[in-house]
Write a protein that holds these residues in place. Structure first.
Motif, PDB file in Angstrom:
ATOM      1  N   ALA A 293       7.027  -6.984   0.900  1.00 57.93           N
ATOM      2  CA  ALA A 293       7.237  -5.606  -0.708  1.00 57.93           C
ATOM      3  C   ALA A 293       5.566  -6.349  -1.391  1.00 57.93           C
ATOM      4  O   ALA A 293       4.921  -5.497  -1.772  1.00 57.93           O
ATOM      5  CB  ALA A 293       8.256  -6.336  -1.779  1.00 57.93           C
ATOM      6  N   SER A 294       5.035  -8.123  -0.897  1.00 55.21           N
ATOM      7  CA  SER A 294       3.403  -8.126  -1.614  1.00 55.21           C
ATOM      8  C   SER A 294       2.369  -7.392  -1.004  1.00 55.21           C
ATOM      9  O   SER A 294       1.382  -6.369  -1.737  1.00 55.21           O
ATOM     10  CB  SER A 294       4.238 -10.084  -2.082  1.00 55.21           C
ATOM     11  OG  SER A 294       3.654 -10.718  -0.603  1.00 55.21           O
ATOM     12  N   ILE A 295       2.724  -7.878   0.302  1.00 56.26           N
ATOM     13  CA  ILE A 295       2.157  -6.137   1.053  1.00 56.26           C
ATOM     14  C   ILE A 295       1.342  -4.979   0.657  1.00 56.26           C
ATOM     15  O   ILE A 295       0.886  -4.796   0.457  1.00 56.26           O
ATOM     16  CB  ILE A 295       2.068  -6.843   2.332  1.00 56.26           C
ATOM     17  CG1 ILE A 295       1.651  -8.163   2.225  1.00 56.26           C
ATOM     18  CG2 ILE A 295       1.244  -6.063   2.914  1.00 56.26           C
ATOM     19  CD1 ILE A 295       1.767  -9.268   3.818  1.00 56.26           C
ATOM     20  N   VAL A 296       2.596  -4.870   0.699  1.00 55.87           N
ATOM     21  CA  VAL A 296       2.763  -3.059   0.135  1.00 55.87           C
ATOM     22  C   VAL A 296       2.200  -2.624  -1.401  1.00 55.87           C
ATOM     23  O   VAL A 296       1.449  -2.017  -1.258  1.00 55.87           O
ATOM     24  CB  VAL A 296       4.202  -2.628   0.559  1.00 55.87           C
ATOM     25  CG1 VAL A 296       4.194  -0.899   0.020  1.00 55.87           C
ATOM     26  CG2 VAL A 296       4.737  -2.588   1.521  1.00 55.87           C
ATOM     27  N   HIS A 297       2.671  -3.645  -2.407  1.00 53.85           N
ATOM     28  CA  HIS A 297       2.560  -3.637  -3.307  1.00 53.85           C
ATOM     29  C   HIS A 297       0.753  -4.146  -3.526  1.00 53.85           C
ATOM     30  O   HIS A 297       0.014  -3.534  -4.072  1.00 53.85           O
ATOM     31  CB  HIS A 297       2.376  -4.472  -4.381  1.00 53.85           C
ATOM     32  CG  HIS A 297       2.867  -4.902  -5.659  1.00 53.85           C
ATOM     33  ND1 HIS A 297       2.278  -4.995  -7.574  1.00 53.85           N
ATOM     34  CD2 HIS A 297       2.634  -3.337  -6.273  1.00 53.85           C
ATOM     35  CE1 HIS A 297       2.544  -4.936  -7.880  1.00 53.85           C
ATOM     36  NE2 HIS A 297       2.747  -3.994  -7.346  1.00 53.85           N
ATOM     37  N   HIS A 298      -0.029  -4.870  -2.297  1.00 58.39           N
ATOM     38  CA  HIS A 298      -1.116  -5.492  -2.655  1.00 58.39           C
ATOM     39  C   HIS A 298      -1.886  -3.736  -1.851  1.00 58.39           C
ATOM     40  O   HIS A 298      -3.384  -3.971  -2.667  1.00 58.39           O
ATOM     41  CB  HIS A 298      -1.896  -6.284  -1.302  1.00 58.39           C
ATOM     42  CG  HIS A 298      -3.000  -6.901  -1.167  1.00 58.39           C
ATOM     43  ND1 HIS A 298      -4.212  -6.481  -1.443  1.00 58.39           N
ATOM     44  CD2 HIS A 298      -3.731  -6.024   0.347  1.00 58.39           C
ATOM     45  CE1 HIS A 298      -5.132  -7.046  -1.313  1.00 58.39           C
ATOM     46  NE2 HIS A 298      -5.007  -6.433  -0.016  1.00 58.39           N
ATOM     47  N   LEU A 299      -1.644  -2.507  -0.664  1.00 58.80           N
ATOM     48  CA  LEU A 299      -2.167  -1.863  -0.956  1.00 58.80           C
ATOM     49  C   LEU A 299      -2.258  -0.799  -1.620  1.00 58.80           C
ATOM     50  O   LEU A 299      -2.987  -0.096  -1.948  1.00 58.80           O
ATOM     51  CB  LEU A 299      -1.216  -1.153   0.658  1.00 58.80           C
ATOM     52  CG  LEU A 299      -1.317  -2.177   2.073  1.00 58.80           C
ATOM     53  CD1 LEU A 299      -0.069  -2.197   3.299  1.00 58.80           C
ATOM     54  CD2 LEU A 299      -2.502  -2.254   2.556  1.00 58.80           C
ATOM     55  N   ARG A 300      -1.350  -0.304  -2.416  1.00 54.47           N
ATOM     56  CA  ARG A 300      -1.043   0.547  -3.395  1.00 54.47           C
ATOM     57  C   ARG A 300      -2.669   0.189  -3.948  1.00 54.47           C
ATOM     58  O   ARG A 300      -2.867   1.242  -4.707  1.00 54.47           O
ATOM     59  CB  ARG A 300       0.248   0.038  -4.207  1.00 54.47           C
ATOM     60  CG  ARG A 300       0.333   0.789  -5.314  1.00 54.47           C
ATOM     61  CD  ARG A 300       0.198   0.440  -6.637  1.00 54.47           C
ATOM     62  NE  ARG A 300       0.172   1.441  -8.017  1.00 54.47           N
ATOM     63  CZ  ARG A 300       0.685   1.638  -8.745  1.00 54.47           C
ATOM     64  NH1 ARG A 300       2.190   0.687  -8.336  1.00 54.47           N
ATOM     65  NH2 ARG A 300       0.466   2.385 -10.123  1.00 54.47           N
ATOM     66  N   TRP A 301      -2.231  -1.457  -4.766  1.00 54.52           N
ATOM     67  CA  TRP A 301      -3.152  -1.366  -5.559  1.00 54.52           C
ATOM     68  C   TRP A 301      -5.088  -1.767  -4.766  1.00 54.52           C
ATOM     69  O   TRP A 301      -6.080  -0.982  -5.778  1.00 54.52           O
ATOM     70  CB  TRP A 301      -3.839  -2.878  -6.235  1.00 54.52           C
ATOM     71  CG  TRP A 301      -2.330  -2.826  -7.617  1.00 54.52           C
ATOM     72  CD1 TRP A 301      -1.154  -2.925  -7.167  1.00 54.52           C
ATOM     73  CD2 TRP A 301      -3.170  -2.190  -8.508  1.00 54.52           C
ATOM     74  NE1 TRP A 301      -0.414  -2.618  -8.479  1.00 54.52           N
ATOM     75  CE2 TRP A 301      -1.235  -1.820  -9.116  1.00 54.52           C
ATOM     76  CE3 TRP A 301      -3.480  -1.433  -8.780  1.00 54.52           C
ATOM     77  CZ2 TRP A 301      -1.013  -1.393  -9.984  1.00 54.52           C
ATOM     78  CZ3 TRP A 301      -3.064  -0.606 -10.436  1.00 54.52           C
ATOM     79  CH2 TRP A 301      -2.037  -0.782 -11.231  1.00 54.52           C
ATOM     80  N   ASN A 302      -5.158  -1.741  -4.097  1.00 53.81           N
ATOM     81  CA  ASN A 302      -6.048  -1.890  -3.100  1.00 53.81           C
ATOM     82  C   ASN A 302      -6.538  -0.545  -2.732  1.00 53.81           C
ATOM     83  O   ASN A 302      -8.108  -0.038  -3.352  1.00 53.81           O
ATOM     84  CB  ASN A 302      -6.216  -1.935  -1.684  1.00 53.81           C
ATOM     85  CG  ASN A 302      -6.792  -3.796  -1.456  1.00 53.81           C
ATOM     86  OD1 ASN A 302      -7.375  -4.241  -1.856  1.00 53.81           O
ATOM     87  ND2 ASN A 302      -6.541  -4.344  -0.319  1.00 53.81           N
TER      88      ASN A 302
END
Length: 166
Positions: A53-62
């Motif tokens: 979950a946190s990696i996908v969220h990180h990708l979103r904000w990148n």
């Protein structure tokens, strides 16, 4: 979802955007179907914030940062700060996987709208450490970054529920 990295035309723009779409779809596919408890599992003791979950969220904000802030010159709305440099990872723990996947999909749509208006040679609105990238560099960077994180997602998904894939 049928993913492909084969462009519909051989030109540079079509190739680059096809590869960007492919790595995005791969990230989504790696996360989809996981129950929230497994999506938020952090099995690596040395990386206590790293979950699917946190990696996908990180990708979103990148994507937000590079396309909407750097390229388009918009406001940085990302949840990171000097006090919380990993803010996007931290708040992901408070969100459902569905919320995170929906946010990533919405971010992709917003970024694609920015991209649709720009040539690959268009120069970013913002300069970063004496470097003003063009759209081509940002797209290449996001392909690299998302592809690298897809490797993390591969491992975390397999640890979570044994699911493997390409």
């Amino acid at each position: 979802m049928t993913r492909t990295d084969t462009p519909s035309a051989p030109d540079e723009r079509t190739t680059a955007l096809t590869l960007l779409r492919y790595v995005r779809e791969t990230a989504l596919e790696k996360a989809e179907g996981l129950p929230d408890d497994l999506a938020h599992a952090t099995p690596l003791p040395t990386s206590p914030l790293m979950s699917v979950a946190s990696i996908v969220h990180h990708l979103r904000w990148n994507e937000h940062y590079w396309f909407e802030v750097v390229i388009a010159g918009g406001e940085d709305r990302a949840p990171w700060s000097d006090e919380h440099p990993d803010g996007e990872f931290e708040i992901a723990a408070q969100m459902t996987l569905d919320e995170i996947l929906t946010g990533y999909r919405q971010q992709i749509t917003a970024c694609d709208a920015v991209l649709a208006e720009l040539d690959l040679d268009a120069v970013a609105a913002r300069t970063l450490n004496d470097f003003r990238p063009n759209v081509r560099w940002v797209v290449a960077h996001l392909i690299e970054e998302t592809g690298r994180h897809n490797g993390h997602l591969d491992i975390l998904r397999e640890l979570a529920d044994g699911e493997v894939g390409d």
